[in-house]
Design a protein around this motif. Sequence first.
Motif, PDB file in Angstrom:
ATOM      1  N   ARG A  29      -5.532   9.983   0.165  1.00  0.00           N
ATOM      2  CA  ARG A  29      -5.022   8.920   0.222  1.00  0.00           C
ATOM      3  C   ARG A  29      -5.715   7.873  -0.450  1.00  0.00           C
ATOM      4  O   ARG A  29      -7.019   6.964  -0.052  1.00  0.00           O
ATOM      5  CB  ARG A  29      -3.822   8.283   0.809  1.00  0.00           C
ATOM      6  CG  ARG A  29      -3.108   9.664   1.041  1.00  0.00           C
ATOM      7  CD  ARG A  29      -2.239   8.868   1.891  1.00  0.00           C
ATOM      8  NE  ARG A  29      -1.991   8.593   3.504  1.00  0.00           N
ATOM      9  CZ  ARG A  29      -1.180   9.697   4.048  1.00  0.00           C
ATOM     10  NH1 ARG A  29       0.055   8.276   3.326  1.00  0.00           N
ATOM     11  NH2 ARG A  29      -1.052   8.695   5.446  1.00  0.00           N
TER      12      ARG A  29
ATOM     13  N   HIS B  31       2.959   3.052   0.062  1.00  0.00           N
ATOM     14  CA  HIS B  31       3.421   3.941   1.078  1.00  0.00           C
ATOM     15  C   HIS B  31       4.017   2.591   1.934  1.00  0.00           C
ATOM     16  O   HIS B  31       4.868   3.136   2.253  1.00  0.00           O
ATOM     17  CB  HIS B  31       2.040   5.030   1.900  1.00  0.00           C
ATOM     18  CG  HIS B  31       3.356   6.208   2.890  1.00  0.00           C
ATOM     19  ND1 HIS B  31       4.125   5.848   2.750  1.00  0.00           N
ATOM     20  CD2 HIS B  31       2.202   6.077   4.469  1.00  0.00           C
ATOM     21  CE1 HIS B  31       4.237   6.726   4.267  1.00  0.00           C
ATOM     22  NE2 HIS B  31       3.377   6.650   4.661  1.00  0.00           N
TER      23      HIS B  31
ATOM     24  N   HIS C 153       4.099   1.749  12.139  1.00  0.00           N
ATOM     25  CA  HIS C 153       3.297   2.728  10.978  1.00  0.00           C
ATOM     26  C   HIS C 153       3.116   1.596   9.987  1.00  0.00           C
ATOM     27  O   HIS C 153       2.202   1.860   9.781  1.00  0.00           O
ATOM     28  CB  HIS C 153       4.884   3.588  10.524  1.00  0.00           C
ATOM     29  CG  HIS C 153       4.609   4.284   8.961  1.00  0.00           C
ATOM     30  ND1 HIS C 153       4.898   3.643   8.206  1.00  0.00           N
ATOM     31  CD2 HIS C 153       4.218   5.674   8.977  1.00  0.00           C
ATOM     32  CE1 HIS C 153       4.314   4.370   6.866  1.00  0.00           C
ATOM     33  NE2 HIS C 153       4.471   5.252   7.998  1.00  0.00           N
TER      34      HIS C 153
ATOM     35  N   HIS D 247      -1.164   1.815   9.297  1.00  0.00           N
ATOM     36  CA  HIS D 247      -2.115   2.316   8.113  1.00  0.00           C
ATOM     37  C   HIS D 247      -2.529   0.972   7.081  1.00  0.00           C
ATOM     38  O   HIS D 247      -3.405   1.180   6.070  1.00  0.00           O
ATOM     39  CB  HIS D 247      -0.741   2.758   6.420  1.00  0.00           C
ATOM     40  CG  HIS D 247       0.061   4.143   6.507  1.00  0.00           C
ATOM     41  ND1 HIS D 247      -0.708   4.912   6.744  1.00  0.00           N
ATOM     42  CD2 HIS D 247       1.072   4.426   6.973  1.00  0.00           C
ATOM     43  CE1 HIS D 247      -0.070   5.911   7.015  1.00  0.00           C
ATOM     44  NE2 HIS D 247       1.436   5.774   7.378  1.00  0.00           N
TER      45      HIS D 247
HETATM   46 NI    NI Z   1       2.651   7.240   6.913  1.00  0.00          NI
END
Ligand code: NI
Length: 167
Positions: A40, A48, A127, A131
């Motif tokens: 990614r 995202h 989350h 990230h």
């Molecule tokens: Ni994720």
Amino acid sequence: MFKTIAEFTAEWGQVTEGTKRLFDTLTDDSLSQAVGPNRRTLGRLAAHIVTAPHEMMSRTGLSFETPLAYDYIPESGAEIAQAYRAMEQGLLNALRNQWDDAKLAEVSEMYGDEWPNGFTLRAVIHHEIHHRGQMTVLMRQAGLQIPGMYGPVMEDWEEWGMKAPIV
Ligand code: NI
């Protein structure tokens, strides 16, 4: 897990303040940075982070608009930063207008399991932080200076005339 909307609002404010500083550091050129082939990119990770809270919270019935389509990756860092601001406000407004504290104890079906909504809000924050940490590595690889989140970064120590501890 969060028991009150006020608790979430306070922590969401802290987390999003850090993410905004990180996103404001993105350059357009840096968005193609990846840790390796077929991994990614920085732009995909950032996009995202913008869309994931909408994806998660929509499963609980909370309703707000996503500022980015799920499969769209902007080519502009400023566009991602702007979309993030729209998302964090949209989520907060939806919570204040549609839910009360009792709603956080209610359970929703999440990914084949059942989560209390207050736990899902906790997961939204974890989350994002997960990230965000990945992003900081790619941003360093792209030659960007990153802002400190939970403590000083290398450049902060230098600015203070001190040697960064290697521990
Ligand atoms: Ni994720």
